[in-house]
Scaffold this active site. Structure first.
Site, PDB file in Angstrom:
ATOM      1  N   HIS A 293       0.822  -1.214   0.000  1.00 25.75           N
ATOM      2  CA  HIS A 293       0.000   0.000   0.000  1.00 25.75           C
ATOM      3  C   HIS A 293       0.855   1.263   0.000  1.00 25.75           C
ATOM      4  CE1 HIS A 293      -2.677   3.183   1.319  1.00 25.75           C
ATOM      5  NE2 HIS A 293      -3.646   2.451   0.835  1.00 25.75           N
TER       6      HIS A 293
ATOM      7  N   GLU B 206       8.164   5.039  -3.214  1.00 21.09           N
ATOM      8  CA  GLU B 206       8.720   4.579  -4.482  1.00 21.09           C
ATOM      9  C   GLU B 206       9.609   3.369  -4.249  1.00 21.09           C
ATOM     10  OE1 GLU B 206      10.554   8.108  -6.129  1.00 21.09           O
ATOM     11  OE2 GLU B 206       8.669   8.625  -7.070  1.00 21.09           O
TER      12      GLU B 206
ATOM     13  N   LEU C 280      -3.937  -7.317   3.955  1.00 20.92           N
ATOM     14  CA  LEU C 280      -4.597  -8.268   4.857  1.00 20.92           C
ATOM     15  C   LEU C 280      -6.066  -8.466   4.533  1.00 20.92           C
ATOM     16  CD1 LEU C 280      -3.221  -7.376   8.411  1.00 20.92           C
ATOM     17  CD2 LEU C 280      -2.493  -9.206   6.873  1.00 20.92           C
TER      18      LEU C 280
ATOM     19  N   GLY D  59     -10.363  -5.118  -0.334  1.00 21.58           N
ATOM     20  CA  GLY D  59     -10.779  -3.719  -0.341  1.00 21.58           C
ATOM     21  C   GLY D  59     -10.752  -3.261  -1.779  1.00 21.58           C
TER      22      GLY D  59
ATOM     23  N   HIS E  82      -8.553  -1.553  -3.275  1.00 19.66           N
ATOM     24  CA  HIS E  82      -7.231  -1.746  -3.883  1.00 19.66           C
ATOM     25  C   HIS E  82      -7.097  -3.170  -4.414  1.00 19.66           C
ATOM     26  CE1 HIS E  82      -6.081   2.143  -2.655  1.00 19.66           C
ATOM     27  NE2 HIS E  82      -5.844   1.871  -1.393  1.00 19.66           N
TER      28      HIS E  82
END
Lengths: 131, 169
Positions: free
Chosen positions: A15, A55, A80, A83, A85
């Protein structure tokens, strides 16, 4: 069919955090993984890419894998939970990478939260606290 | 009696709990703790204090709280102690102990390699979305609510009519 040997890269999709210190544990986990012979045999290339804040970005990390000679990229979300993403953003990034690198095979693994190995780790953490 | 609560963040996405629920189910099957519950900080039910109430009613004398977090950040270091202070005040006879977050462990590298084992081609990349919609609660706060992916609340039709099935459950 070509006789070219395949080289598989592991892409760890993370993330990212506005506090870079939050990534330290993950980097150590990935370093530990790079040092394991069983992992080296499967994944001669291991790269980390971030969704946000840090990055290299995921597209940059994918390009690194390809520059290092990867013919196949196995992407694993270091997440975990399900979602947006995991459901949408990461698949979209892989679709864009596939369009950029049509000769590379892209595969997406489970997000790590689905692994029963994490159940083992949760049990170990719980037992250590209960001692 | 020892109980285990997995402390998790919670999400507005329907189906976001599939992973932590699976861990809880496997931990129940192991039988090391008489009760295993998930308790959420935000959004999802049951909230942490409700999970504490459940294990207290079941007779827990000690509760191990294991944070289901990769990083011991704000939620683990600030929010969890705040929740625990309230739990200790409500249940002074119960002992609460807190486990470390997942952080760094060989088990995380194991999980990466295990998750990579189930790598699939593009037609499966949105399988988690399909599973999330399978546990649709028709909750307006879900990011899938009334989108084409939402199985229970149709997205607004092209002529702009409000769908009759919309309800705030």
């Amino acid at each position: 069919m070509t006789a070219t040997p395949s080289t598989t890269a592991l892409l760890v999709m993370v993330h990212g955090s506005p506090r870079p210190v939050a990534n330290e544990d993950m980097f150590r986990v990935v370093d530990d993984l790079r040092a394991r012979p069983d992992a080296q045999a499967r994944f001669p290339i291991v790269e980390v890419g971030f969704m946000e804040c840090n990055e290299p970005t995921i597209p940059e990390a994918i390009d690194r894998c390809v520059r290092s000679g990867a013919t196949r990229v196995v992407a694993v979300p270091y997440f975990l939970h399900t979602g947006t993403h995991v459901c949408d953003d990461l698949p979209t990034l892989l679709e864009e990478a596939q369009a950029r690198h049509p000769d590379v095979e892209f595969l997406l693994g489970d997000y790590i939260g689905l692994s029963p190995r994490l159940t083992d780790l949760l049990a170990a953490r719980a037992h250590a606290a209960a001692r | 009696m020892d109980a285990l609560i997995l402390f998790s963040h919670g999400s507005v996405l329907c189906g976001a709990g599939e992973a932590v629920d699976a861990h809880a189910e496997r931990l129940r099957a192991r039988g090391d703790f008489a009760r295993v519950e998930v308790g959420y900080l935000n959004y999802s039910e049951p909230r942490f204090l409700d999970a504490v109430a459940t294990v207290a009613q079941a007779g827990a004398t000690r509760v191990v709280v294991a944070p289901y977090f990769l990083v011991a950040g704000y939620f683990v270091q600030v929010d969890l102690p705040r929740c625990l202070a309230e739990a200790r005040e409500r249940y002074p006879d119960i002992e609460f102990v807190v486990a470390d977050a997942l952080r760094r462990d060989a088990g995380l590298a194991d999980a990466l390699l295990d998750a990579a084992q189930r790598a699939r081609p593009a037609e499966h990349w949105r399988d988690p979305l399909a599973r999330a919609t399978a546990s649709c609660g028709a909750r307006p706060e879900c990011p899938l609510y009334a989108t084409p992916a939402c199985p229970r609340v149709p997205s607004p039709p092209l002529d702009g009519r409000v769908p009759a099935t919309v309800n705030a459950e």
